[in-house]
Design a protein around this motif. Structure first.
Motif, PDB file in Angstrom:
ATOM      1  N   SER A   1     -22.645  38.450  -9.155  1.00 22.24           N
ATOM      2  CA  SER A   1     -23.769  37.724  -9.749  1.00 22.24           C
ATOM      3  C   SER A   1     -23.846  36.277  -9.275  1.00 22.24           C
ATOM      4  CB  SER A   1     -23.683  37.772 -11.285  1.00 22.24           C
ATOM      5  OG  SER A   1     -22.506  37.138 -11.751  1.00 22.24           O
ATOM      6  N   VAL A   2     -22.695  35.662  -8.976  1.00 22.01           N
ATOM      7  CA  VAL A   2     -22.733  34.284  -8.481  1.00 22.01           C
ATOM      8  C   VAL A   2     -22.942  34.226  -6.970  1.00 22.01           C
ATOM      9  CG1 VAL A   2     -21.353  33.388 -10.382  1.00 22.01           C
ATOM     10  CG2 VAL A   2     -20.202  34.101  -8.287  1.00 22.01           C
ATOM     11  N   LEU A   3     -22.478  35.257  -6.258  1.00 21.08           N
ATOM     12  CA  LEU A   3     -22.606  35.243  -4.804  1.00 21.08           C
ATOM     13  C   LEU A   3     -24.042  35.522  -4.356  1.00 21.08           C
ATOM     14  CD1 LEU A   3     -21.188  34.970  -2.054  1.00 21.08           C
ATOM     15  CD2 LEU A   3     -20.741  37.433  -2.135  1.00 21.08           C
TER      16      LEU A   3
ATOM     17  N   PRO B   1     -21.486  29.375   0.218  1.00 21.05           N
ATOM     18  CA  PRO B   1     -20.241  29.410   0.995  1.00 21.05           C
ATOM     19  C   PRO B   1     -20.493  29.645   2.479  1.00 21.05           C
ATOM     20  CG  PRO B   1     -20.564  31.491  -0.128  1.00 21.05           C
ATOM     21  CD  PRO B   1     -21.629  30.568  -0.647  1.00 21.05           C
ATOM     22  N   ASP B   2     -19.608  29.129   3.295  1.00 21.64           N
ATOM     23  CA  ASP B   2     -19.661  29.399   4.734  1.00 21.64           C
ATOM     24  C   ASP B   2     -19.001  30.734   5.049  1.00 21.64           C
ATOM     25  OD1 ASP B   2     -20.678  26.674   5.676  1.00 21.64           O
ATOM     26  OD2 ASP B   2     -18.921  26.124   4.491  1.00 21.64           O
ATOM     27  N   VAL B   3     -17.920  31.024   4.324  1.00 21.01           N
ATOM     28  CA  VAL B   3     -17.177  32.283   4.443  1.00 21.01           C
ATOM     29  C   VAL B   3     -17.099  32.886   3.054  1.00 21.01           C
ATOM     30  CG1 VAL B   3     -14.953  33.333   5.045  1.00 21.01           C
ATOM     31  CG2 VAL B   3     -15.805  31.376   6.365  1.00 21.01           C
ATOM     32  N   PHE B   4     -17.309  34.192   2.960  1.00 21.74           N
ATOM     33  CA  PHE B   4     -17.204  34.833   1.649  1.00 21.74           C
ATOM     34  C   PHE B   4     -16.582  36.215   1.778  1.00 21.74           C
ATOM     35  CE2 PHE B   4     -21.463  35.743   3.276  1.00 21.74           C
ATOM     36  CZ  PHE B   4     -21.646  37.102   3.029  1.00 21.74           C
TER      37      PHE B   4
ATOM     38  N   THR C   1     -24.005  45.743  -0.268  1.00 24.12           N
ATOM     39  CA  THR C   1     -24.815  44.819  -1.060  1.00 24.12           C
ATOM     40  C   THR C   1     -25.045  43.506  -0.344  1.00 24.12           C
ATOM     41  OG1 THR C   1     -23.939  45.781  -3.097  1.00 24.12           O
ATOM     42  CG2 THR C   1     -24.942  43.602  -3.274  1.00 24.12           C
ATOM     43  N   PHE C   2     -24.025  43.007   0.358  1.00 25.11           N
ATOM     44  CA  PHE C   2     -24.090  41.653   0.895  1.00 25.11           C
ATOM     45  C   PHE C   2     -24.198  41.561   2.412  1.00 25.11           C
ATOM     46  CE2 PHE C   2     -22.003  41.186  -3.267  1.00 25.11           C
ATOM     47  CZ  PHE C   2     -22.917  40.309  -3.854  1.00 25.11           C
TER      48      PHE C   2
END
Length: 447
Positions: free
Chosen positions: A77-79, A89-92, A105-106
């Motif tokens: 939910s935050v990402l 974020p640059d990296v997740f 999803t991402f």
């Protein structure tokens, strides 16, 4: 792996990744060797993240990495909004399957890292990385994230000090498991603890039960290769329910979360056994154990000895020592990052260099993804090396050799059906037949 200077590859990685970063022809933002980047994830913990970043800065002192830990339950939910913003974020972290950080999803928010890993490892890079990590973090032809390493579940962890103090033997059958819990309770100590309100860990326990009944059946049903109407699944749910009926699961288990509730109960010495996976190996290390005990609320903690043991032979089949896993997390580079080149350097160093993977290995949080990298046991400060070293070495080798998946083959809808079924069965809101019917309905709808 032929040892080349990974720093010397940074420019090549950045150029290669820039070629296909967002679909072709778009150069990456920033420098490959300098910059300030943020890394979001639910794992590793702060202590291990600091160790990884420290090792990275030995090679890349001019790239500053800030690790931002996000709670596992709210990560998605935050990402979601963050990766649509240049301030995100640059990296997740991403993960296989449909649990937190699901790669499906991402993936739209990440660049394709295929060119970057090719620059780092060569055209044969697939043969040099664990396939369980590559396959689980690829969507179509896009390599969304690079696996930091794998985690495996399927066994228990025990507080060996409590077992020794109270003269209890490791349980190897369902009856022995029940007896061990009774013995600990009689001594004023909790036996086994699980936060059964956090369904991902319920799924681990259920898959362990199914691996004991008939290895491979859990994944086969998720793929639609066998039906949930097969009697083995009725048997599996009966055993799952018996863990509560027989007093193996503690009172109120479905009202607790595995993290932080059950974890804190185990780390504070209130319980002798817990269902956790290979990521728990990190707490065999003194400083990680002390940090975990402090986080659990223990004042002036004295680290205790933990050991992995096989999941008990609950079905009486003799099928024990079976583990199942996926990439713990992959590091993805945001398509919105203004520091894509530096972020790609970090992601590729972490997952595809000997130094990065050695840093991962030595935290004992993940089993490395890069071929040939193993923990430097002589350099790791275990709580009790005489007791722990040999079992931990055997455990990591055995678990790391498994190709059985954990979440990678479970869709989002099937994940939800397991949540409703496993918890609902214990709450008395559904029957075994209704649970299996709901699971099968999901698989049928996805064909």
């Amino acid at each position: 792996m032929t040892r080349r200077s990974f720093g010397g590859l940074a420019a090549a990685i950045a150029i290669a990744a820039g070629i296909g970063a967002c679909g072709g022809g778009q150069e990456q933002q920033g420098s490959a060797t300098t910059g300030d980047i943020t890394w979001w994830g639910w794992t590793p913990d702060a202590a291990n993240a600091a160790k990884i970043i420290e090792a990275f800065n030995q090679e890349f002192p001019d790239i500053h990495v800030e690790f931002v830990s996000k709670p596992i339950d709210s990560y998605d939910s935050v990402l979601s909004p963050a990766i649509t913003s240049k301030d995100g974020p640059d990296v997740f972290n991403v993960a296989p399957g449909s649990a937190n950080g699901g790669v499906q999803t991402f993936e739209a928010g990440a660049i394709d890292l295929t060119e970057a890993v090719t620059a780092a490892l060569g055209d044969d890079w697939r043969s040099r990385l664990a396939s369980i990590g590559v396959d689980g973090l690829t969507v179509g032809d896009k390599l969304v994230g690079l696996s930091a390493g794998a985690v495996y579940s399927g066994g228990l962890w025990v507080n060996q000090d409590l077992f020794d103090e109270h003269g209890v033997k490791h349980p190897t059958t369902l009856a022995e498991w029940k007896s061990a819990c009774e013995a600990f309770r009689a001594a004023g100590v909790g036996g086994f603890v699980q936060g059964a309100g956090q369904h991902a860990f319920d799924m681990d326990t259920f898959e362990a039960i199914m691996e004991n009944i008939r290895p491979g059946s859990y994944v086969a049903a998720a793929k639609g290769e066998i039906p949930f109407s097969d009697p083995v699944f009725t048997q599996g749910l009966e055993i799952w329910q018996s863990l509560f009926d027989e007093g193996i699961m503690q009172e109120g288990a479905i009202g607790l979360q595995q993290y932080p509730d059950a974890n804190n109960m185990f780390m504070s010495g209130k319980y002798a056994m817990i269902m956790m996976g290979s990521w728990y190996t990190q707490y065999a290390v003194k400083d990680a154990m002390v940090a975990a005990m402090e986080a659990a609320g223990v004042s002036n903690p004295e680290p205790f000895t933990i050991l992995p043991i096989d999941f008990p032979d609950v079905a009486g089949t003799g099928n024990i020592g079976g583990y199942f896993g996926d990439a713990d997390y992959g590091v993805a580079v945001s398509g919105m990052s203004q520091q894509q080149a530096a972020a790609t350097t970090f992601a590729t160093w972490l997952a595809a260099s000997s130094a990065g993977q050695q840093a991962i290995a030595d935290t004992l949080n993940d089993i490395p993804a890069l071929e040939g990298v193993t923990p430097d046991w002589d350099a790791i400060d275990l709580v009790d090396p005489e007791v722990q070293r040999e079992p931990l070495q055997t455990y990591t080798e055995q678990a790391g050799g498994s190709s059985v998946t954990r979440f990678a083959d479970v869709s989002a809808d099937l994940n939800s059906a397991y949540r409703d079924g496993l918890i609902g069965l214990i709450a008395g809101t559904v029957t075994i037949e209704e649970v299996l019917s709901a699971l099968q309905a999901v698989v049928d709808s996805e064909r």
